[in-house]
Motif scaffolding. Structure first.
Motif, PDB file in Angstrom:
ATOM      1  N   LEU A   1     -41.140  85.744 -24.189  1.00  0.00           N
ATOM      2  CA  LEU A   1     -42.027  86.807 -23.708  1.00  0.00           C
ATOM      3  C   LEU A   1     -42.591  87.607 -24.885  1.00  0.00           C
ATOM      4  CD1 LEU A   1     -40.118  88.131 -20.587  1.00  0.00           C
ATOM      5  CD2 LEU A   1     -42.432  87.193 -20.608  1.00  0.00           C
ATOM      6  N   LYS A   2     -41.758  87.892 -25.879  1.00  0.00           N
ATOM      7  CA  LYS A   2     -42.216  88.651 -27.041  1.00  0.00           C
ATOM      8  C   LYS A   2     -43.224  87.849 -27.857  1.00  0.00           C
ATOM      9  CE  LYS A   2     -39.030  90.982 -29.317  1.00  0.00           C
ATOM     10  NZ  LYS A   2     -37.719  91.373 -29.864  1.00  0.00           N
ATOM     11  N   GLN A   3     -43.078  86.531 -27.891  1.00  0.00           N
ATOM     12  CA  GLN A   3     -44.058  85.694 -28.581  1.00  0.00           C
ATOM     13  C   GLN A   3     -45.388  85.699 -27.847  1.00  0.00           C
ATOM     14  OE1 GLN A   3     -42.365  81.783 -28.952  1.00  0.00           O
ATOM     15  NE2 GLN A   3     -40.959  82.388 -30.579  1.00  0.00           N
TER      16      GLN A   3
ATOM     17  N   ALA B   1     -47.113  90.205 -27.675  1.00  0.00           N
ATOM     18  CA  ALA B   1     -46.629  90.872 -28.882  1.00  0.00           C
ATOM     19  C   ALA B   1     -46.380  92.367 -28.680  1.00  0.00           C
ATOM     20  CB  ALA B   1     -47.624  90.656 -30.019  1.00  0.00           C
ATOM     21  N   GLU B   2     -47.018  92.981 -27.688  1.00  0.00           N
ATOM     22  CA  GLU B   2     -46.863  94.421 -27.469  1.00  0.00           C
ATOM     23  C   GLU B   2     -45.525  94.789 -26.820  1.00  0.00           C
ATOM     24  OE1 GLU B   2     -49.440  92.989 -23.941  1.00  0.00           O
ATOM     25  OE2 GLU B   2     -49.134  92.451 -26.008  1.00  0.00           O
TER      26      GLU B   2
ATOM     27  N   ASP C   1     -36.833  97.338 -25.897  1.00  0.00           N
ATOM     28  CA  ASP C   1     -36.623  98.322 -24.834  1.00  0.00           C
ATOM     29  C   ASP C   1     -37.346  97.921 -23.550  1.00  0.00           C
ATOM     30  OD1 ASP C   1     -34.990  99.896 -26.385  1.00  0.00           O
ATOM     31  OD2 ASP C   1     -36.571 101.302 -26.926  1.00  0.00           O
ATOM     32  N   ASP C   2     -38.539  97.345 -23.681  1.00  0.00           N
ATOM     33  CA  ASP C   2     -39.285  96.896 -22.507  1.00  0.00           C
ATOM     34  C   ASP C   2     -38.553  95.775 -21.788  1.00  0.00           C
ATOM     35  OD1 ASP C   2     -41.499  98.612 -22.988  1.00  0.00           O
ATOM     36  OD2 ASP C   2     -42.359  97.144 -24.367  1.00  0.00           O
ATOM     37  N   LEU C   3     -37.793  95.013 -22.525  1.00  0.00           N
ATOM     38  CA  LEU C   3     -37.165  93.816 -21.979  1.00  0.00           C
ATOM     39  C   LEU C   3     -35.682  93.980 -21.688  1.00  0.00           C
ATOM     40  CD1 LEU C   3     -39.019  91.255 -24.236  1.00  0.00           C
ATOM     41  CD2 LEU C   3     -39.430  91.700 -21.822  1.00  0.00           C
TER      42      LEU C   3
ATOM     43  N   LYS D   1     -46.682  97.836 -18.737  1.00  0.00           N
ATOM     44  CA  LYS D   1     -46.979  97.544 -20.135  1.00  0.00           C
ATOM     45  C   LYS D   1     -48.087  96.505 -20.284  1.00  0.00           C
ATOM     46  CE  LYS D   1     -45.568  97.962 -24.515  1.00  0.00           C
ATOM     47  NZ  LYS D   1     -44.902  99.016 -25.230  1.00  0.00           N
ATOM     48  N   LEU D   2     -48.082  95.491 -19.426  1.00  0.00           N
ATOM     49  CA  LEU D   2     -49.034  94.386 -19.548  1.00  0.00           C
ATOM     50  C   LEU D   2     -50.284  94.556 -18.696  1.00  0.00           C
ATOM     51  CD1 LEU D   2     -46.475  91.441 -19.479  1.00  0.00           C
ATOM     52  CD2 LEU D   2     -47.547  92.493 -21.490  1.00  0.00           C
TER      53      LEU D   2
END
Length: 61
Positions: A17-19, A22-23, A27-29, A46-47
């Motif tokens: 997900l981070k790949q 990128a934002e 903490d979001d995850l 966030k998205l």
């Protein structure tokens, strides 16, 4: 799909997900068992996507 279904471990899914987004931050995850709606809400905000779009993105990883 009412619950999140993860392929492999959560750490692997989190990395993917981070790949892809990128934002996103660690903490979001943050994920606690039984709190998948809270996680989806954070990712949705966030998205800028719907919960179904977020679920689909996770399922496709």
């Amino acid at each position: 799909m009412t619950k999140l279904e993860f392929k492999g471990s959560w750490n692997e899914t989190k990395g993917k997900l981070k790949q892809k987004y990128a934002e996103l931050t660690d903490d979001d995850l943050l994920f606690s068992e039984g709190k998948d709606d809270e996680l989806l809400g954070r990712l949705q905000t966030k998205l800028g996507q719907t919960k179904e779009e977020v679920r689909k993105a996770i399922a496709e990883l």
